[in-house]
Every structure is written in structure tokens, then in C-alpha cells.
Write a protein that holds these residues in place. Structure first.
Motif, PDB file in Angstrom:
ATOM      1  N   GLN A 181      -1.517   2.218  15.726  1.00  0.00           N
ATOM      2  CA  GLN A 181      -0.562   1.239  15.448  1.00  0.00           C
ATOM      3  C   GLN A 181      -1.194  -0.030  14.550  1.00  0.00           C
ATOM      4  O   GLN A 181      -0.647  -0.733  13.717  1.00  0.00           O
ATOM      5  N   ARG A 182      -2.540  -0.184  14.925  1.00  0.00           N
ATOM      6  CA  ARG A 182      -3.257  -1.240  14.370  1.00  0.00           C
ATOM      7  C   ARG A 182      -3.664  -0.934  12.772  1.00  0.00           C
ATOM      8  O   ARG A 182      -3.299  -1.821  12.024  1.00  0.00           O
ATOM      9  N   ALA A 183      -3.841   0.339  12.604  1.00  0.00           N
ATOM     10  CA  ALA A 183      -3.981   0.650  11.230  1.00  0.00           C
ATOM     11  C   ALA A 183      -2.594   0.418  10.458  1.00  0.00           C
ATOM     12  O   ALA A 183      -2.461  -0.018   9.321  1.00  0.00           O
ATOM     13  N   ILE A 184      -1.171   0.763  11.139  1.00  0.00           N
ATOM     14  CA  ILE A 184      -0.230   0.875  10.766  1.00  0.00           C
ATOM     15  C   ILE A 184       0.297  -0.577  10.372  1.00  0.00           C
ATOM     16  O   ILE A 184       0.916  -1.178   9.455  1.00  0.00           O
ATOM     17  N   ASP A 185      -0.062  -1.495  11.566  1.00  0.00           N
ATOM     18  CA  ASP A 185       0.292  -3.169  11.389  1.00  0.00           C
ATOM     19  C   ASP A 185      -0.236  -3.490  10.031  1.00  0.00           C
ATOM     20  O   ASP A 185       0.183  -4.245   9.361  1.00  0.00           O
ATOM     21  N   LEU A 186      -1.649  -3.333   9.919  1.00  0.00           N
ATOM     22  CA  LEU A 186      -2.291  -3.784   8.782  1.00  0.00           C
ATOM     23  C   LEU A 186      -1.757  -3.156   7.195  1.00  0.00           C
ATOM     24  O   LEU A 186      -1.673  -3.909   6.503  1.00  0.00           O
ATOM     25  N   ALA A 187      -1.405  -1.915   7.492  1.00  0.00           N
ATOM     26  CA  ALA A 187      -0.906  -1.411   6.283  1.00  0.00           C
ATOM     27  C   ALA A 187       0.360  -2.179   5.843  1.00  0.00           C
ATOM     28  O   ALA A 187       0.685  -2.351   4.689  1.00  0.00           O
ATOM     29  N   VAL A 188       1.272  -2.321   6.884  1.00  0.00           N
ATOM     30  CA  VAL A 188       2.682  -3.032   6.764  1.00  0.00           C
ATOM     31  C   VAL A 188       2.132  -4.379   5.895  1.00  0.00           C
ATOM     32  O   VAL A 188       2.719  -4.877   5.182  1.00  0.00           O
ATOM     33  N   LEU A 189       1.310  -5.160   6.682  1.00  0.00           N
ATOM     34  CA  LEU A 189       0.888  -6.401   6.127  1.00  0.00           C
ATOM     35  C   LEU A 189       0.486  -6.475   4.783  1.00  0.00           C
ATOM     36  O   LEU A 189       0.834  -7.168   3.734  1.00  0.00           O
ATOM     37  N   LEU A 190      -0.426  -5.341   4.428  1.00  0.00           N
ATOM     38  CA  LEU A 190      -0.884  -5.444   3.085  1.00  0.00           C
ATOM     39  C   LEU A 190       0.204  -4.806   1.950  1.00  0.00           C
ATOM     40  O   LEU A 190       0.320  -5.646   0.885  1.00  0.00           O
ATOM     41  N   GLY A 191       1.221  -3.966   2.424  1.00  0.00           N
ATOM     42  CA  GLY A 191       2.322  -3.730   1.590  1.00  0.00           C
ATOM     43  C   GLY A 191       3.256  -4.918   1.590  1.00  0.00           C
ATOM     44  O   GLY A 191       3.443  -4.971   0.248  1.00  0.00           O
ATOM     45  N   CYS A 192       3.379  -5.787   2.366  1.00  0.00           N
ATOM     46  CA  CYS A 192       4.374  -7.089   2.035  1.00  0.00           C
ATOM     47  C   CYS A 192       3.360  -8.124   1.166  1.00  0.00           C
ATOM     48  O   CYS A 192       3.977  -8.386   0.235  1.00  0.00           O
ATOM     49  N   LEU A 193       2.060  -8.206   1.302  1.00  0.00           N
ATOM     50  CA  LEU A 193       1.427  -9.039   0.462  1.00  0.00           C
ATOM     51  C   LEU A 193       1.419  -8.365  -0.935  1.00  0.00           C
ATOM     52  O   LEU A 193       1.178  -9.343  -1.642  1.00  0.00           O
ATOM     53  N   ALA A 194       1.505  -7.142  -1.091  1.00  0.00           N
ATOM     54  CA  ALA A 194       1.561  -6.726  -2.604  1.00  0.00           C
ATOM     55  C   ALA A 194       2.709  -7.000  -3.135  1.00  0.00           C
ATOM     56  O   ALA A 194       2.754  -7.252  -4.570  1.00  0.00           O
ATOM     57  N   VAL A 195       3.784  -7.222  -2.540  1.00  0.00           N
ATOM     58  CA  VAL A 195       4.911  -7.746  -2.910  1.00  0.00           C
ATOM     59  C   VAL A 195       5.162  -9.009  -2.949  1.00  0.00           C
ATOM     60  O   VAL A 195       6.209  -9.621  -3.906  1.00  0.00           O
ATOM     61  N   ALA A 196       4.375  -9.841  -2.314  1.00  0.00           N
ATOM     62  CA  ALA A 196       4.714 -11.198  -2.030  1.00  0.00           C
ATOM     63  C   ALA A 196       4.720 -12.215  -3.242  1.00  0.00           C
ATOM     64  O   ALA A 196       5.342 -13.039  -3.660  1.00  0.00           O
ATOM     65  N   LYS A 197       3.829 -11.833  -4.119  1.00  0.00           N
ATOM     66  CA  LYS A 197       3.747 -12.560  -5.314  1.00  0.00           C
ATOM     67  C   LYS A 197       4.811 -12.428  -6.359  1.00  0.00           C
ATOM     68  O   LYS A 197       5.552 -13.535  -6.911  1.00  0.00           O
ATOM     69  N   ARG A 198       5.451 -11.088  -6.303  1.00  0.00           N
ATOM     70  CA  ARG A 198       6.491 -10.904  -7.161  1.00  0.00           C
ATOM     71  C   ARG A 198       7.910 -11.656  -6.525  1.00  0.00           C
ATOM     72  O   ARG A 198       8.766 -12.171  -7.328  1.00  0.00           O
ATOM     73  N   GLU A 199       8.021 -11.427  -5.121  1.00  0.00           N
ATOM     74  CA  GLU A 199       9.170 -11.657  -4.537  1.00  0.00           C
ATOM     75  C   GLU A 199       9.161 -13.226  -4.087  1.00  0.00           C
ATOM     76  O   GLU A 199      10.281 -13.681  -3.604  1.00  0.00           O
ATOM     77  N   GLY A 200       8.143 -13.729  -3.656  1.00  0.00           N
ATOM     78  CA  GLY A 200       8.083 -15.073  -3.367  1.00  0.00           C
ATOM     79  C   GLY A 200       8.593 -15.283  -1.918  1.00  0.00           C
ATOM     80  O   GLY A 200       8.190 -14.250  -1.185  1.00  0.00           O
ATOM     81  N   ALA A 201       9.386 -16.272  -1.485  1.00  0.00           N
ATOM     82  CA  ALA A 201       9.718 -16.443  -0.256  1.00  0.00           C
ATOM     83  C   ALA A 201      10.804 -15.338   0.197  1.00  0.00           C
ATOM     84  O   ALA A 201      10.836 -14.803   1.390  1.00  0.00           O
TER      85      ALA A 201
END
Length: 124
Positions: free
Chosen positions: A93-113
Motif C-alpha cells: 500500500q505504501r508503494a501504491i500510495d506513492l505511485a498515486v501521488l506521483l501520478g497526480c503530480l505528473a498531471v498537476a502541471k497540465r491540469e492545475g487546481a
């Protein structure tokens, strides 16, 4: 899918930063051609690569995913749909949580808020 395309994913997990960087650029160029099978495969493979414990893999897969999203080679919502689900095992679950966080960061710049709105169902 051809071998050179698949080999890019091995290069993304290289311990050598320049090899990972070259693979990021080459993969994004390939994905910009918009071949549906390759794009679908790449999104799935990149999201799963965020969970990897191999040295250099998280960095390479994150960089490739962020570049692919930023250039429009892949769509943010497709990335968020492919992020891993929760599991019962704490270590996994820790690895998955980190993967989800990184995935969200990957789209954050394009999607903003809007990334919060898109990611909320995944994070609940």
C-alpha cells in the motif's frame, strides 16, 4: 508492438540518468504519433512503473509520464484511471500510495487546481 518501443520502458528504469532522459524523449516522440495501442499500453505501463522498487525506475517512469502529459501525448484522465488501486498489504500500500501521488503530480502541471477534482475519487 515493436521491440524498440518496448525497449524504451527498460531504459526508463536504468540507473543512468542520461539513459532515462533519452528514453523519456524518445517515448514521448513515439506517443505523439497517437497510435492508440501504443498510447494505451504506455499509460498502463508508466503508471505501473511508478510502483517499481528498482533503483531509478520511479524517476524514469515519473519523468516520462509527466512529459507525455505535458506535451499532450497522453490525456490526464487516462493517467488517473490507470493509477493502482488500494490493497490490504501495508508494504504494498505504501508503494501504491506513492505511485498515486506521483501520478497526480505528473498531471498537476497540465491540469492545475483541477487535478484535485480529478484525483479525489482515487485518493478516497
Amino acid at each position: 508492438m515493436d521491440t524498440p518501443f518496448l525497449d524504451l520502458f527498460w531504459s526508463l528504469a536504468s540507473e543512468d540518468a542520461s539513459t532515462r532522459c533519452e528514453a523519456c524523449v524518445a517515448l514521448t516522440q513515439q506517443l505523439l504519433k497517437k497510435e492508440p495501442r501504443q498510447v494505451e499500453y504506455a499509460v498502463r505501463r508508466l503508471c505501473r512503473g511508478l510502483e517499481s522498487t528498482r533503483k531509478g525506475a520511479k524517476e524514469g517512469f515519473f519523468a516520462a509520464l509527466a512529459l507525455a502529459v505535458e506535451t499532450g501525448a497522453v490525456q490526464s484522465q487516462d493517467v488517473l484511471k490507470e493509477l493502482p488501486d488500494k490493497t490490504g498489504d501495508i508494504a504494498e500500500q505504501r508503494a501504491i500510495d506513492l505511485a498515486v501521488l506521483l501520478g497526480c503530480l505528473a498531471v498537476a502541471k497540465r491540469e492545475g487546481a483541477r487535478v484535485v477534482e480529478l484525483a479525489l475519487p482515487i485518493l478516497e
